[in-house]
Design a protein around this motif. Structure first.
Motif, short mmCIF file in Angstrom:
data_model
loop_
_atom_site.label_atom_id
_atom_site.label_comp_id
_atom_site.label_asym_id
_atom_site.label_seq_id
_atom_site.Cartn_x
_atom_site.Cartn_y
_atom_site.Cartn_z
N UNK A 1 -1.08 -12.03 6.54
CA UNK A 1 -0.13 -11.85 5.44
C UNK A 1 0.91 -10.78 5.81
N UNK A 2 1.90 -10.62 4.95
CA UNK A 2 2.92 -9.59 5.13
C UNK A 2 2.46 -8.28 4.50
N UNK A 3 2.89 -7.17 5.05
CA UNK A 3 2.52 -5.85 4.54
C UNK A 3 3.77 -5.04 4.23
N UNK A 4 3.78 -4.43 3.05
CA UNK A 4 4.88 -3.55 2.63
C UNK A 4 4.28 -2.19 2.31
N UNK A 5 4.92 -1.11 2.77
CA UNK A 5 4.35 0.22 2.59
C UNK A 5 5.32 1.13 1.82
N UNK A 6 4.73 2.08 1.11
CA UNK A 6 5.48 3.16 0.49
C UNK A 6 4.94 4.48 1.04
N UNK B 1 9.30 8.36 7.45
CA UNK B 1 10.41 7.47 7.71
C UNK B 1 10.00 6.07 8.15
N UNK B 2 8.71 5.85 8.42
CA UNK B 2 8.24 4.55 8.86
C UNK B 2 7.89 3.62 7.70
N UNK B 3 7.82 4.17 6.49
CA UNK B 3 7.48 3.35 5.32
C UNK B 3 8.66 2.47 4.92
N UNK B 4 8.36 1.33 4.27
CA UNK B 4 9.42 0.43 3.82
C UNK B 4 10.16 0.99 2.62
N UNK B 5 9.43 1.68 1.75
CA UNK B 5 10.03 2.36 0.61
C UNK B 5 9.69 3.84 0.76
N UNK B 6 10.70 4.67 0.99
CA UNK B 6 10.48 6.07 1.33
C UNK B 6 10.85 6.96 0.15
N UNK B 7 9.90 7.80 -0.26
CA UNK B 7 10.20 8.82 -1.27
C UNK B 7 10.91 9.95 -0.53
N UNK C 1 14.07 7.01 -4.16
CA UNK C 1 13.53 6.10 -3.15
C UNK C 1 14.64 5.60 -2.24
N UNK C 2 14.28 5.38 -0.97
CA UNK C 2 15.19 4.72 -0.02
C UNK C 2 14.53 3.45 0.49
N UNK C 3 15.29 2.37 0.51
CA UNK C 3 14.80 1.09 1.03
C UNK C 3 15.94 0.36 1.71
N UNK C 4 15.75 0.09 3.00
CA UNK C 4 16.75 -0.63 3.80
C UNK C 4 18.14 -0.02 3.66
N UNK C 5 18.18 1.32 3.74
CA UNK C 5 19.45 2.03 3.72
C UNK C 5 20.01 2.30 2.34
N UNK C 6 19.41 1.73 1.31
CA UNK C 6 19.88 1.94 -0.05
C UNK C 6 19.03 3.01 -0.72
N UNK C 7 19.63 3.90 -1.51
CA UNK C 7 18.88 4.91 -2.24
C UNK C 7 19.05 4.68 -3.74
N UNK D 1 0.84 -1.20 0.00
CA UNK D 1 0.00 0.00 0.00
C UNK D 1 0.88 1.25 0.00
N UNK D 2 0.32 2.33 -0.53
CA UNK D 2 0.93 3.64 -0.37
C UNK D 2 0.24 4.29 0.82
N UNK D 3 0.97 4.52 1.91
CA UNK D 3 0.37 5.07 3.13
C UNK D 3 -0.06 6.52 2.88
N UNK D 4 -1.37 6.71 2.86
CA UNK D 4 -1.90 8.03 2.53
C UNK D 4 -3.34 8.10 3.00
N UNK D 5 -3.68 9.09 3.78
CA UNK D 5 -5.07 9.29 4.18
C UNK D 5 -5.50 8.39 5.32
N UNK D 6 -6.80 8.33 5.51
CA UNK D 6 -7.38 7.65 6.67
C UNK D 6 -7.33 6.14 6.57
N UNK D 7 -7.41 5.59 5.36
CA UNK D 7 -7.67 4.16 5.22
C UNK D 7 -6.42 3.32 4.99
#
Length: 458
Positions: free
Chosen positions: A240-245, A249-255, A271-277, A224-230
């Motif tokens: 299941x597993x959840x991955x966020x963008x 700074x709490x997202x798994x893939x950070x713009x 994008x930054x993911x696990x310390x890599x940009x 999911x892209x973390x945005x808004x209320x839902x």
């Protein structure tokens, strides 16, 4: 499509072979009698306004000799060499055959849904996955209970990944598509207001989209892209597993950078993911496509595709026609975003207009349908957004679009016109659009706003 015998089709659909011995093989599935040919399996679908059984003679004349029917009396019209499977419901049989066929293929399945951005995210995910795997996807807008099965039945037998867009306008439709496909990875782009007339509330839209996870297990992943209320991690969590963008700074893939918007030339972001940009350059317009691309990168990551590989794929991205397609004619630049419209996608398209170079910005905006009681307010908000972003001329087309015009005027825009009928605007259009203009054309599918694009391009 991998070849199947009529005996296999009989078993997969739970039907009964009523003519022939089941030995004939098919290599394509067809539901349009005008396109049927030798080697096809024709499904005689029954809809609200048509019954394809009445076109069986046309199918036979075209050389097709295999079919799935639900009316035994139709057999009387078929030649002796035609092989037919009789079922209770041909639409359900189509879905059952697609489910059977999908089980024969050794591939990872990514399902994409959301209120807006489904097709763009599907296209971008396909581009990422194609960098490493043989990848299939829906053709055009084949995203419903008929289109998805037809999509699946077109997959090559050596496909490694499938990206499947899923649309809906009521409860239960995503559930049926999820049951059919059993996706390994699911992407929900956003929760907007599209189809709120049918579903009643944004909360219900969220619940309907979350049907995507109904057949997930602990090995499945929701992105999911973390945005808004839902779309927040704590609201969508399950076994299941959840991955966020997202931007935080709490997202798994950070713009992590500002999104550079170059108008018609595309966008750039990091994008930054696990310390890599990783820097990404997309040759498609719209800063909102950075969010869609981040979801695609995250899906690729679950399949072992590095961000560097994803960046190479996205640098070659192309979107399906009528989605922010930029055309030119006689010094006029047209942004064709006529496939469909919702409040969020309208505002995003206006933003693209304002980042596209030209002498004058013109927005030709049609009705947004299926907004129910929120329609007046949402149309007015679109008009206000156009005014606030600095659109120089706004032309509203359609009954509901009157409120776009009112919203723009209330926000201080001066050059605002409203036409209740598209044909009235088309008669006067030549006097309103001039050389040097950048013209955005957008509206709901039912408005067929591509007619306006067609006339501009003539």
């Amino acid at each position: 499509m991998k070849k199947l015998t009529m005996k296999q089709i009989e078993a997969a659909t739970g039907g009964k072979l009523v003519t022939g011995n089941g030995s004939l093989e098919v290599s394509n599935v067809c539901t349009d009698s005008r396109k049927a040919k030798q080697g096809d399996l024709f499904f005689a679908l029954i809809g609200e306004n048509h019954d394809a059984h009445q076109y069986l003679s046309q199918v036979v004349d075209a050389g097709c000799r295999c079919g799935v029917i639900s009316k035994e009396t139709a057999c009387q019209e078929l030649p002796d060499d035609f092989q037919a499977v009789l079922v209770e419901d041909t639409t359900q049989a189509l879905q059952d055959l697609a489910s059977f066929y999908l089980e024969q293929l050794n591939l990872k399945k990514i399902a994409v849904t959301g209120s807006t951005g489904k097709t763009s995210t599907r296209d971008l995910t396909w581009q990422v996955c194609s960098e490493k795997y043989k990848t299939e996807k829906n053709a055009g807008n084949f995203n419903n209970l008929i289109g998805v099965p037809l999509t699946i039945l077109s997959f090559a037998e050596d496909a490694e990944v499938a990206v499947i867009e899923m649309g809906m306008d009521r409860f239960g439709e995503i559930d049926r598509l999820a049951k059919l496909t059993k996706p390994d990875i699911g992407i929900i782009t956003n929760i907007g207001l599209a189809h709120i007339e049918n579903l009643g509330s944004q909360e219900n839209i969220f619940k309907a989209k979350m049907e995507l996870t109904n057949y997930f297990d602990e090995t499945s992943t929701l992105i999911i892209h973390q945005n808004g209320e839902f779309l927040k991690k704590d609201r969508v969590k399950g076994l299941y597993q959840t991955v966020t963008t997202g931007f935080d700074g709490k997202s798994d893939y950070i713009i992590i950078s500002d999104i550079d918007d170059f108008g018609a030339e595309g966008i750039q972001f990091t994008l930054e993911h696990q310390g890599q940009t990783q820097k990404f350059q997309l040759p498609i317009p719209g800063r909102h496509n950075a969010f869609n691309a981040a979801l695609a990168v995250a899906a690729g990551g679950r399949l072992g595709i590095t961000m560097e590989e994803a960046a190479r794929g996205l640098a070659k991205a192309r979107l399906t026609d009528k989605r922010l397609t930029i055309r030119g004619k006689d010094g006029i630049k047209v942004i064709d975003d006529t496939y469909n419209a919702s409040p969020d996608s309208m505002k995003a398209a206006i933003d693209v207009l304002m980042h596209t170079r030209g002498l004058r910005s013109v927005a030709v905006l049609g009705d947004m349908l299926e907004l129910g009681e929120t329609s007046r307010e949402q149309h007015q908000l679109v008009g206000r957004h156009a005014a606030e972003q600095g659109v120089e001329s706004l032309i509203a087309v359609g009954k509901e679009a009157e409120h776009i015009a009112k919203g723009a005027k209330a926000a201080g825009m001066e050059q605002v016109l409203w036409f209740s009928k598209k044909q009235d605007f088309l008669k006067e259009m030549d006097s309103m659009i001039q050389k040097g203009d950048v013209v955005l054309v957008k509206g709901s599918r039912g408005m067929a706003m591509e007619d306006i694009v067609k006339k501009i391009m003539e």
